[in-house]
Scaffold this motif. Structure first.
Motif, mmCIF file in Angstrom:
data_model
loop_
_atom_site.group_PDB
_atom_site.id
_atom_site.type_symbol
_atom_site.label_atom_id
_atom_site.label_comp_id
_atom_site.label_asym_id
_atom_site.label_seq_id
_atom_site.Cartn_x
_atom_site.Cartn_y
_atom_site.Cartn_z
ATOM 1 N N GLY A 169 0.786 -1.224 0.000
ATOM 2 C CA GLY A 169 0.000 0.000 0.000
ATOM 3 C C GLY A 169 0.814 1.268 0.000
ATOM 4 N N THR A 170 2.123 1.159 -0.228
ATOM 5 C CA THR A 170 2.980 2.336 -0.276
ATOM 6 C C THR A 170 3.521 2.531 -1.685
ATOM 7 O OG1 THR A 170 4.918 1.053 0.396
ATOM 8 C CG2 THR A 170 3.634 2.081 2.139
ATOM 9 N N GLU B 230 10.626 6.536 2.814
ATOM 10 C CA GLU B 230 9.523 6.601 1.870
ATOM 11 C C GLU B 230 9.328 5.208 1.282
ATOM 12 O OE1 GLU B 230 12.192 8.496 1.760
ATOM 13 O OE2 GLU B 230 11.425 10.481 2.340
ATOM 14 N N GLY B 231 8.092 4.732 1.285
ATOM 15 C CA GLY B 231 7.823 3.381 0.840
ATOM 16 C C GLY B 231 7.740 2.400 1.987
ATOM 17 N N GLY B 232 8.118 2.848 3.198
ATOM 18 C CA GLY B 232 8.018 1.994 4.376
ATOM 19 C C GLY B 232 6.749 2.278 5.159
ATOM 20 N N PHE B 233 6.641 1.668 6.330
ATOM 21 C CA PHE B 233 5.477 1.865 7.189
ATOM 22 C C PHE B 233 5.280 3.336 7.537
ATOM 23 C CE2 PHE B 233 3.617 1.539 11.610
ATOM 24 C CZ PHE B 233 2.348 1.163 11.186
ATOM 25 N N HIS B 234 6.369 4.090 7.564
ATOM 26 C CA HIS B 234 6.288 5.537 7.803
ATOM 27 C C HIS B 234 5.299 6.201 6.849
ATOM 28 C CE1 HIS B 234 7.864 9.654 8.586
ATOM 29 N NE2 HIS B 234 7.635 9.825 7.295
ATOM 30 N N GLU B 235 5.290 5.777 5.611
ATOM 31 C CA GLU B 235 4.437 6.402 4.593
ATOM 32 C C GLU B 235 2.955 6.200 4.889
ATOM 33 O OE1 GLU B 235 3.730 5.723 -0.129
ATOM 34 O OE2 GLU B 235 5.828 5.925 0.511
ATOM 35 N N LEU B 236 2.626 5.157 5.637
ATOM 36 C CA LEU B 236 1.232 4.894 5.986
ATOM 37 C C LEU B 236 0.816 5.512 7.315
ATOM 38 C CD1 LEU B 236 0.715 1.099 5.150
ATOM 39 C CD2 LEU B 236 0.065 3.083 3.771
ATOM 40 N N ARG C 63 -6.705 -0.141 10.124
ATOM 41 C CA ARG C 63 -6.209 -1.166 9.203
ATOM 42 C C ARG C 63 -4.759 -0.899 8.843
ATOM 43 N NH1 ARG C 63 -11.591 -0.894 7.256
ATOM 44 N NH2 ARG C 63 -11.055 0.745 5.754
ATOM 45 N N ARG C 64 -4.410 0.357 8.665
ATOM 46 C CA ARG C 64 -3.012 0.703 8.362
ATOM 47 C C ARG C 64 -2.093 0.359 9.532
ATOM 48 N NH1 ARG C 64 -2.466 6.588 5.444
ATOM 49 N NH2 ARG C 64 -3.754 6.182 3.599
ATOM 50 N N ALA D 260 0.608 11.426 6.821
ATOM 51 C CA ALA D 260 -0.234 10.407 6.190
ATOM 52 C C ALA D 260 -1.599 10.340 6.867
ATOM 53 C CB ALA D 260 0.459 9.052 6.260
ATOM 54 N N VAL D 261 -1.623 10.462 8.192
ATOM 55 C CA VAL D 261 -2.891 10.440 8.920
ATOM 56 C C VAL D 261 -3.736 11.651 8.541
ATOM 57 C CG1 VAL D 261 -3.943 10.509 11.212
ATOM 58 C CG2 VAL D 261 -1.897 9.116 10.824
#
Length: 374
Positions: free
Chosen positions: A245-246, A256-262, A296-297, A267-268
């Motif tokens: 999802g990233t 960028e592209g990791g869990f940080h991005e979600l 869910r994220r 992001a929130v």
């Protein structure tokens, strides 16, 4: 092998001091009951600790009781003074306390993005010095600094990290140069976990992971009641976790592209806006579809933690964890139960924004007491 008399005395003294720290003032009879030591041994250690200036009489156990047996003994709070700093990207908060952790003065100052390394450091140091003066403290014994970034496990120093202000690392060095105090630094997420373990949402637990959800995303790992930092100090760098999802995959130089991005604040806020909500109040709005989507994220990251560590408990902290509160935590727990066979309780922080500063103060207090207690 039996302990030597001097070693036995030191063990007994430290036990009594810890009890006075944890339980507050106690009579000699209460110390006898709690330590299991004989009456003469307790009398000797009380005399010894009083003579060393660590313990004094603070009152009596009750108005109806008089004499030596009624005396309440407590730690000498002004034997040493402590300071804790919560160093953020754009601000510094300082608290100064006595040896027991009772607050004497506290202050916060902004640090602008355009401030150079030198001026930013001087502003932070001046804030600490001014706060100490306001507290009537001439000399600090121990100072603990909480900051984002990795702590080198070999040196205890804050390592250079991309994206973090250079003045953070310089501040610790300047404090060590200028203060006749023991100065230590710890990652902010780890300090929040220490505070939650000893006084907050994880009180009574031996194993848990604190998930920090703020401008940055990270985690602190506590197993067997101990903070686990990892071989390089990077245990819990969950922002770099590759997740679906990233936009792609994270790299060694960016998450960028990791869990940080979600899960980061930006992001929130974007997720809230996509649901037609004002980001400023979305987490407290009770808006079901938004909270479900966010849960869910977050459950994706929590499921990865559970699969590797099986901590049994995840504490949601940082800005999002605090504002989302128990309602968000319950939704994440439900989503996590559908993703993982490992039962994992999800709790919201109970210390909120104060967790990092409180954790830093606990570290400073431990350091001072380790140095002062025999």
């Amino acid at each position: 092998m039996a302990a030597s008399p001097s070693t036995a005395r030191a063990i007994n003294d430290r036990l009594a001091l810890r009890l006075l720290q944890d339980e507050g003032p106690l009579t000699a009879a209460q110390l006898k009951t709690l330590t299991g030591l004989s009456r003469p041994t307790v009398a000797d250690l009380v005399d010894r600790l009083s003579g060393s200036g660590l313990v004094h009489v603070v009152g009596e156990a009750g108005a109806e009781r008089r004499g030596p047996n009624a005396k309440l003994y407590g730690l000498v709070a002004d034997r040493a003074h402590l300071a804790a700093l919560d160093v953020r990207t754009r601000s510094v908060t300082v608290t100064v306390t006595d040896l027991l952790g009772a607050p004497l003065a506290e202050a916060t100052a902004p640090v602008g993005e355009d401030a150079g390394t030198g001026p930013a450091v001087e502003k932070a140091v001046a804030l600490l010095e001014r706060t100490a003066r306001e507290a009537g403290v001439e000399r600090l014994h121990s100072v603990a600094v909480g900051a984002p970034g990795l702590i080198d496990p070999a040196t205890g120093e804050l390592r250079d990290s991309t994206g973090l202000p250079a003045w953070h690392r310089r501040l610790v060095a300047v404090l060590q140069e200028r203060l006749p105090a023991h100065v230590l630094v710890e990652n902010e997420t780890n300090l929040a976990a220490v505070a939650e373990l000893r006084e907050g949402a994880a009180l009574g637990r031996e194993d848990f992971v604190l998930l920090w959800l703020g401008q940055g995303v990270g985690a602190a790992v506590v197993l067997g009641g101990r903070l686990r930092r990892g071989a390089s100090g990077g245990a819990g760098e969950i922002g770099f976790l590759p997740v679906p999802g990233t936009s792609g995959l994270p790299s060694a130089t960016g998450c960028e592209g990791g869990f940080h991005e979600l899960a980061c604040v930006a992001a929130v806020e974007a997720l809230a806006a996509a649901h037609g909500l004002d980001p400023a109040g979305a987490l407290a709005s009770g808006h079901g579809p938004f909270l479900d989507a966010l849960a869910r994220r977050l459950a994706v990251g929590a499921a990865a933690i559970a699969a590797v560590l099986d901590p049994g408990c995840v504490v949601l902290a940082g800005e999002t964890g605090h504002q989302g509160g128990p309602e968000l935590a319950a939704r994440v727990e439900a989503e996590l139960a559908a993703l993982s066979p490992l039962r994992t309780e999800v709790r919201a922080t109970t210390l909120g924004d104060a967790a990092v500063l409180r954790g830093a103060l606990l570290r400073a207090r431990d350091a001072a007491q380790d140095a002062l207690f025999p």
